[in-house]
Design a protein around this motif. Structure first.
Motif, PDB file in Angstrom:
ATOM      1  N   GLN A 110      13.920  -7.798   2.324  1.00 57.60           N
ATOM      2  CA  GLN A 110      13.512  -8.089   0.949  1.00 57.60           C
ATOM      3  C   GLN A 110      12.006  -8.344   0.940  1.00 57.60           C
ATOM      4  N   ARG A 111      11.300  -7.592   0.080  1.00 49.98           N
ATOM      5  CA  ARG A 111       9.865  -7.819  -0.074  1.00 49.98           C
ATOM      6  C   ARG A 111       9.634  -9.143  -0.790  1.00 49.98           C
ATOM      7  N   LEU A 112       8.646  -9.891  -0.312  1.00 53.22           N
ATOM      8  CA  LEU A 112       8.370 -11.235  -0.803  1.00 53.22           C
ATOM      9  C   LEU A 112       7.151 -11.237  -1.718  1.00 53.22           C
ATOM     10  N   PRO A 113       6.925 -12.347  -2.431  1.00 55.76           N
ATOM     11  CA  PRO A 113       5.794 -12.392  -3.362  1.00 55.76           C
ATOM     12  C   PRO A 113       4.428 -12.183  -2.725  1.00 55.76           C
ATOM     13  N   ASP A 114       4.290 -12.429  -1.433  1.00 59.78           N
ATOM     14  CA  ASP A 114       3.001 -12.183  -0.784  1.00 59.78           C
ATOM     15  C   ASP A 114       2.875 -10.770  -0.234  1.00 59.78           C
ATOM     16  N   GLY A 115       3.891  -9.925  -0.482  1.00 62.68           N
ATOM     17  CA  GLY A 115       3.836  -8.538  -0.035  1.00 62.68           C
ATOM     18  C   GLY A 115       4.420  -8.299   1.336  1.00 62.68           C
ATOM     19  N   THR A 116       4.728  -9.347   2.080  1.00 66.13           N
ATOM     20  CA  THR A 116       5.394  -9.191   3.367  1.00 66.13           C
ATOM     21  C   THR A 116       6.896  -9.085   3.130  1.00 66.13           C
ATOM     22  N   ALA A 117       7.644  -8.968   4.210  1.00 64.74           N
ATOM     23  CA  ALA A 117       9.099  -8.832   4.084  1.00 64.74           C
ATOM     24  C   ALA A 117       9.800  -9.894   4.906  1.00 64.74           C
ATOM     25  N   ILE A 118      10.953 -10.293   4.418  1.00 64.51           N
ATOM     26  CA  ILE A 118      11.871 -11.113   5.203  1.00 64.51           C
ATOM     27  C   ILE A 118      13.011 -10.207   5.653  1.00 64.51           C
ATOM     28  N   MET A 162       6.113   4.853   8.120  1.00 66.76           N
ATOM     29  CA  MET A 162       6.029   6.189   7.534  1.00 66.76           C
ATOM     30  C   MET A 162       5.158   6.100   6.286  1.00 66.76           C
ATOM     31  N   PRO A 163       3.975   6.731   6.288  1.00 64.77           N
ATOM     32  CA  PRO A 163       3.095   6.655   5.117  1.00 64.77           C
ATOM     33  C   PRO A 163       3.561   7.592   4.009  1.00 64.77           C
ATOM     34  N   ALA A 164       3.016   7.399   2.828  1.00 62.28           N
ATOM     35  CA  ALA A 164       3.233   8.329   1.726  1.00 62.28           C
ATOM     36  C   ALA A 164       2.249   9.483   1.898  1.00 62.28           C
ATOM     37  N   CYS A 165       2.747  10.637   2.321  1.00 62.96           N
ATOM     38  CA  CYS A 165       1.888  11.775   2.650  1.00 62.96           C
ATOM     39  C   CYS A 165       1.261  12.354   1.381  1.00 62.96           C
ATOM     40  N   THR A 166       0.083  12.940   1.531  1.00 62.84           N
ATOM     41  CA  THR A 166      -0.668  13.414   0.369  1.00 62.84           C
ATOM     42  C   THR A 166      -0.423  14.870   0.030  1.00 62.84           C
ATOM     43  N   PRO A 174       4.055  -7.487  -5.115  1.00 64.64           N
ATOM     44  CA  PRO A 174       3.007  -6.475  -5.247  1.00 64.64           C
ATOM     45  C   PRO A 174       3.417  -5.133  -4.645  1.00 64.64           C
ATOM     46  N   GLY A 175       2.935  -4.068  -5.288  1.00 69.46           N
ATOM     47  CA  GLY A 175       3.216  -2.736  -4.790  1.00 69.46           C
ATOM     48  C   GLY A 175       3.450  -1.741  -5.908  1.00 69.46           C
ATOM     49  N   TYR A 176       4.141  -0.652  -5.581  1.00 68.92           N
ATOM     50  CA  TYR A 176       4.362   0.464  -6.499  1.00 68.92           C
ATOM     51  C   TYR A 176       5.685   0.323  -7.237  1.00 68.92           C
ATOM     52  N   TYR A 177       5.630   0.645  -8.532  1.00 72.21           N
ATOM     53  CA  TYR A 177       6.804   0.622  -9.408  1.00 72.21           C
ATOM     54  C   TYR A 177       6.786   1.865 -10.286  1.00 72.21           C
ATOM     55  N   MET A 178       7.964   2.241 -10.756  1.00 73.83           N
ATOM     56  CA  MET A 178       8.084   3.275 -11.773  1.00 73.83           C
ATOM     57  C   MET A 178       8.130   2.598 -13.151  1.00 73.83           C
ATOM     58  N   LEU A 179       7.330   3.103 -14.084  1.00 73.02           N
ATOM     59  CA  LEU A 179       7.258   2.545 -15.436  1.00 73.02           C
ATOM     60  C   LEU A 179       7.831   3.558 -16.415  1.00 73.02           C
ATOM     61  N   PHE A 180       8.732   3.105 -17.293  1.00 76.57           N
ATOM     62  CA  PHE A 180       9.416   3.982 -18.245  1.00 76.57           C
ATOM     63  C   PHE A 180       9.273   3.439 -19.665  1.00 76.57           C
ATOM     64  N   VAL A 181       9.142   4.335 -20.624  1.00 73.15           N
ATOM     65  CA  VAL A 181       9.326   3.997 -22.035  1.00 73.15           C
ATOM     66  C   VAL A 181      10.762   4.353 -22.383  1.00 73.15           C
ATOM     67  N   ASP A 211       0.807  -1.217   0.000  1.00 72.95           N
ATOM     68  CA  ASP A 211       0.000   0.000   0.000  1.00 72.95           C
ATOM     69  C   ASP A 211       0.846   1.275   0.000  1.00 72.95           C
ATOM     70  N   GLY A 212       2.180   1.137  -0.060  1.00 78.27           N
ATOM     71  CA  GLY A 212       3.040   2.304  -0.198  1.00 78.27           C
ATOM     72  C   GLY A 212       3.599   2.857   1.093  1.00 78.27           C
ATOM     73  N   THR A 213       3.446   2.168   2.202  1.00 82.05           N
ATOM     74  CA  THR A 213       3.966   2.609   3.496  1.00 82.05           C
ATOM     75  C   THR A 213       5.396   2.111   3.675  1.00 82.05           C
ATOM     76  N   LEU A 214       6.288   2.998   4.098  1.00 83.37           N
ATOM     77  CA  LEU A 214       7.647   2.598   4.439  1.00 83.37           C
ATOM     78  C   LEU A 214       7.643   1.943   5.813  1.00 83.37           C
ATOM     79  N   VAL A 215       8.129   0.709   5.854  1.00 87.76           N
ATOM     80  CA  VAL A 215       8.318  -0.004   7.115  1.00 87.76           C
ATOM     81  C   VAL A 215       9.802   0.001   7.413  1.00 87.76           C
ATOM     82  N   GLN A 216      10.170   0.540   8.566  1.00 86.97           N
ATOM     83  CA  GLN A 216      11.578   0.693   8.929  1.00 86.97           C
ATOM     84  C   GLN A 216      11.847  -0.193  10.131  1.00 86.97           C
TER      85      GLN A 216
END
Length: 568
Positions: A175-183, A142-146, A546-553, A123-128
């Motif tokens: 490292q983010r895992l395929p289920d969206g959690t982290a190891i 730390m959330p992504a502030c609006t 799963p999550g947010y990525y930057m997409l480039f042409v 969902d875009g939240t930084l987990v530290q």
């Protein structure tokens, strides 16, 4: 059937095609450097979020920073703080706004974040995670502030928050895992791993043994998610493929080179090289480090030359072996950042010594670009960018921005903030390295994505599913035959390693759309230079968690500005 394209989508394209291209910084043959801001905090850790803001932070237990809390903000009072137990009225974290080149202090980190780690949730939240002393087992969010909530948007941590982690995690890797959690892997004295959030399955909430780390090095191991869902884990000079679900080592790889150490404190760097569409192969690159004995030598004031070698290995090959390559110059404590076109920028660090307080004396040469697709012997190119960058030694960091620049920050090779009487003063600035693809000479070839477009806040404009297709509308004055679309995960960068960094080339078909513009009651033919790209998204989360990525042409090797997409 002809396409009806609303003129709103084409306005940016028409401006690009009719005028003179995107304004680019003046630069030499190797790009350019630009000073951005003095943010008052040294950037030991950095993470870009999908609101185009960078969360930058240091440690909390070494005294005052150079950035005071806003007027009226209660001071941080932590009796466990070793430097200022009676209270600290300065910030140790910053939110840097890339678009506006502004920053604001973040005030709600309480326990110590020194040499910690992190990742971004779907969902875009930084987990530290972790840190030192009273921060060993802490988790901070730390959330992504609006932009509308900046007065209240900050870290979530209180003095009496319970410990969350099952073991002390100082110098660990996420490292983010395929289920969206982290190891969370390793940390000083921790030959173990654990998960966040805590799993409710048979894994349980505790720690799990990883003996390989005890045999090599537990400090900031290089961890990459392989395309089969297993983890490639590199520590010291060796690597394994590890199935974290069963706790079993799937395979052991050969020792790299002559056995020189590559992870902290000898501090080389590593990247998972770009993945091809629907990949069946994956490769890892490890560069730099220090010779055996360099750490002991540095502690007695002798700074050994850093390594010039890199190792590249196809981790999916049953007979995997390291191929050793040579960089243009030695480097330790360098950062390796994957660029939108699949090239790798190597920057920051030193030519000698190791990671540690005053354990190096010669800044590394300028940036180097590594081109993975070139033949061996022709992959490295030393850059000669315009501008005068600052030395970035111990505790520096770097990350890729959506506009294609590389943001660099940090460098505090001292126990405290020191600005006078030393060879390398503590660095509180952030700078941007613009690779040569942003040179003005490339304007005509630089694509411009018109749809989906980036909003003024940088929020994502596309949500996609695994295996689905996405249609992009873009323009370029001079479009070559080699057009690709890439998808880049923003990294959590600290101590020479960009945790969670990965880039995928996507299956792409580019066409000249057959259609017209609709502007009220009027129709207009599409202008020359407008193109449509149909992009196939990754089929499964092992390729792109799963999550947010930057997409480039990318036109040849010239990338567009990226857009944010969210995959689930």
């Amino acid at each position: 059937m002809k396409m009806k394209l609303r003129s709103l989508h084409l306005v940016p394209l028409l401006l690009v095609l009719a005028c003179c291209g995107i304004i680019s910084p003046a630069s030499g043959a190797g790009g350019s450097w630009k000073f951005l801001q003095n943010v008052g905090v040294s950037g030991m850790h950095m993470q870009l979020l999908h609101n185009d803001r960078v969360i930058l932070f240091d440690r909390t237990n070494f005294g005052r920073s150079n950035l005071s809390f806003p007027a009226g903000t209660p001071c941080r009072a932590n009796p466990k703080d070793l430097a200022l137990p009676q209270g600290d009225c300065t910030a140790h974290a910053v939110e840097y706004n890339v678009r506006d080149n502004t920053f604001r202090p973040l005030v709600h980190i309480v326990t110590d974040t020194w040499c910690s780690s992190g990742y971004v949730t779907p969902d875009g939240t930084l987990v530290q995670t972790g840190g030192w002393n009273d921060g060993y087992r802490k988790v901070r969010l730390m959330p992504a502030c609006t932009g509308t909530d900046d007065a209240t948007c900050d870290w979530s941590e209180r003095l009496n928050d319970p410990d969350v982690l099952a073991a002390d995690r100082w110098y660990a890797t996420n490292q983010r895992l395929p289920d969206g959690t982290a190891i969370i892997v390793g940390g000083l004295g921790q030959a173990t791993y654990e998960f966040y959030p805590k799993p409710t399955s048979a894994f349980g909430p505790g720690t799990f043994a990883l003996p390989f780390l005890g045999q090599t090095n537990t400090l900031y191991p290089f961890v990459h998610l392989n395309i089969d869902g297993n983890l490639f884990i590199f520590a010291n000079n060796r690597a394994v493929l590890f199935d974290y679900r069963t706790g079993q080592t799937v395979r052991t790889y050969p020792t790299l080179g002559n056995g020189e150490p590559r992870t902290n404190p000898e501090a080389g760097s590593s990247v998972l090289l770009p993945l091809k569409p629907d990949p069946t192969e994956a490769e890892v690159l490890v560069c730099g480090g220090a010779p055996v004995g360099a750490n002991a030598d540095a502690q007695r004031g002798v700074f050994d030359p850093a390594l010039t070698t890199c190792g590249r290995i196809k981790i999916t090959d049953p007979a995997a072996a390291w191929a050793v390559e040579t960089m243009p110059s030695p480097r330790v404590m360098g950062d390796m950042i994957t660029l939108p076109n699949g090239e790798v920028a190597i920057l920051n660090g030193a030519r000698d010594g190791v990671g540690g307080w005053e354990f190096a004396k010669t800044p590394a040469d300028g940036p180097v670009i590594y081109r993975p697709g070139n033949a061996p012997g022709a992959r490295f190119e030393a850059q000669n960018p315009a501008g005068s960058p600052r030395p970035r030694m111990y505790h520096s960091s770097a990350l890729l921005l959506r506009d294609g620049r590389v943001l660099v920050g940090g460098s505090n090779p001292h126990q405290f903030y020191v600005f006078d009487g030393v060879q390398f003063p503590t660095e509180l600035s952030v700078e941007a390295f613009s690779p040569d693809y942003l040179d003005a000479a490339n304007d005509a070839r630089r694509p411009k994505i018109a749809f989906p477009s980036s909003s003024s806040t940088g929020q994502q404009q596309a949500r996609v599913k695994y295996g689905s297709s996405l249609t992009l509308l873009f323009g370029a004055k001079d479009l070559g035959p080699d057009v690709s679309v890439t998808m880049v995960a923003p990294s959590f960068t600290t101590h020479t390693f960009a945790q969670g960094q990965r880039l995928l080339f996507l299956q792409t078909q580019v066409d000249r759309p057959h259609g017209y513009l609709v502007n009220g009651k009027h129709k207009m033919p599409l202008p020359h230079g407008v193109f449509q790209a149909t992009v196939q998204m990754p089929a499964r989360p092992e390729l792109a968690p799963p999550g947010y990525y930057m997409l480039f042409v990318v036109n040849g090797r010239i990338p567009s500005e990226g857009i944010w997409v969210h995959i689930s």
